[in-house]
Enzyme design. Structure first.
Site, PDB file in Angstrom:
ATOM      1  NE  ARG A 162       8.005  -3.079   5.881  1.00 17.04           N
ATOM      2  CZ  ARG A 162       6.710  -2.808   6.007  1.00 17.04           C
ATOM      3  NH1 ARG A 162       5.984  -2.547   4.931  1.00 17.04           N
ATOM      4  NH2 ARG A 162       6.139  -2.822   7.185  1.00 17.04           N
ATOM      5  NE  ARG A 180       2.677  -5.058  11.304  1.00 14.24           N
ATOM      6  CZ  ARG A 180       3.773  -4.964  10.540  1.00 14.24           C
ATOM      7  NH1 ARG A 180       4.874  -5.611  10.879  1.00 14.24           N
ATOM      8  NH2 ARG A 180       3.755  -4.238   9.460  1.00 14.24           N
ATOM      9  CE  LYS A 189      -2.175  -0.887   3.894  1.00 17.85           C
ATOM     10  NZ  LYS A 189      -1.464  -2.132   4.302  1.00 17.85           N
ATOM     11  NE  ARG A 207      -3.947  -1.662   9.803  1.00 19.36           N
ATOM     12  CZ  ARG A 207      -2.895  -0.942   9.454  1.00 19.36           C
ATOM     13  NH1 ARG A 207      -3.028   0.184   8.796  1.00 19.36           N
ATOM     14  NH2 ARG A 207      -1.686  -1.326   9.784  1.00 19.36           N
ATOM     15  NE  ARG A 226       6.725  -0.536   9.947  1.00 23.09           N
ATOM     16  CZ  ARG A 226       5.533  -0.500   9.379  1.00 23.09           C
ATOM     17  NH1 ARG A 226       5.382   0.036   8.178  1.00 23.09           N
ATOM     18  NH2 ARG A 226       4.478  -1.005   9.993  1.00 23.09           N
TER      19      ARG A 226
END
Ligand code: AMP
Length: 217
Positions: A128, A172, A16, A89, A161
C-alpha cells in the site's frame, strides 16, 4: 432529519478508508477516522501523537481512554451525518460508544462489515502507498500511480505507512481477530449489521454499500 451514524467494520486493509471517501463524495456524511486523527497528531508531534505512535508501529491498539476522549471531542463538534472508520475496535469501545449515543440522544443506524481474507489483506497492506495530501490509497503492484510516488488525484507525495511493514501487519491482523472481529456478532445481535464482500473491485463494493445506505437514509 436526525443525524445518522454509520459504522464501517473490517480488518486493516479491507477498504474502510477508501469506501468512506466514496460515501462522503455521494452523501452528506463526514468521515471520522481514528487512525487518521492519530497520524495527524504524530505529524504535529503532540504528546498524544508521541504516545500513540509506540502502539501503532507495534501493530497494537492505542489505549481505550485516549481513543474515547478523541472520539467524544469529534462527535460533539460536528453537525453532519457521521461515518465511523476504525472505531470501535473492541467491545469496551463499542460499549463506550453506546454510552456516548445515550448522552447525545443519538443512535447507530447501520453497521457495514467489509470482509476480506487475511492472505489478501497482507498482500494489500504490504504494497500500500498512501497520499500525504488527500489520503487516497494506491498499491505498488495492483494500483500503480501514473507518476512514480505521486498521487493521481491531487499530486501529493505517496508514502508507505510505518505500520504497513511485515511485523506490524501480522500483529494488526492478530489484534483484529482477537478484539475487533467479535464486534460483528455484537452488532448483528442488535439487528444493525450488513455484510459486504470486500474482495471485489472498489466500485462494486461501493454499489453494495450504497444499496445499504439508500435503504436506511
Ligand atoms: P487505521 O488507520 O484505522 O488502520 O489505524 C492505525 C492504527 O491506529 C491502529 O493499528 C491502532 O494502533 C490505532 N487505532 C486506530 N483506531 C483505533 C481505535 N479505535 N482504538 C485503538 N487504536 C486505534
Amino acid at each position: 432529519m436526525n443525524r445518522m451514524y454509520l459504522i464501517l467494520l473490517g480488518a486493516p486493509g479491507s477498504g474502510k478508508g477508501t469506501q468512506s471517501k466514496l460515501i462522503v463524495e455521494k452523501y452528506p456524511f463526514i468521515q471520522i477516522s481514528t487512525g487518521d486523527i492519530l497520524r495527524e497528531e504524530i505529524t504535529k508531534k503532540s504528546s498524544l501523537g508521541i504516545e500513540a505512535k509506540k502502539f501503532m508501529d507495534g501493530g497494537k491498539l492505542v489505549p481505550d481512554e485516549l481513543i474515547i476522549m478523541i472520539l467524544k471531542k469529534k462527535l460533539l463538534n460536528t453537525e453532519k451525518h457521521i461515518i465511523l472508520d476504525g472505531f470501535p475496535r473492541n467491545l469496551s469501545q463499542a460499549n463506550a460508544l453506546d454510552e456516548m449515543m445515550n448522552e447525545i440522544g443519538g443512535s447507530i443506524n447501520s453497521v457495514i462489515n467489509i470482509s476480506v481474507e487475511d492472505s489478501i489483506l497482507e498482500e494489500r497492506l504490504s504494497g500500500r502507498l498512501v497520499c500525504k495530501g488527500c489520503g487516497t490509497s494506491f498499491h505498488k503492484l495492483f494500483l500503480i500511480p501514473i507518476k512514480d510516488g505521486i498521487c493521481d488525484k491531487c499530486g501529493g507525495d505517496l508514502y508507505q505507512r510505518s505500520d504497513d511493514l511485515p511485523e506490524s501487519i501480522k500483529q494488526r491482523l492478530i489484534v483484529y481477530h482477537q478484539s475487533t472481529k467479535p464486534l460483528i456478532d455484537f452488532y448483528d445481535a442488535k439487528g444493525l449489521l450488513s455484510n459486504v464482500d470486500g474482495d471485489k473491485e472498489v466500485n462494486d463494493i461501493f454499489k453494495s454499500i450504497t444499496s445499504i445506505i439508500d435503504g436506511r437514509i
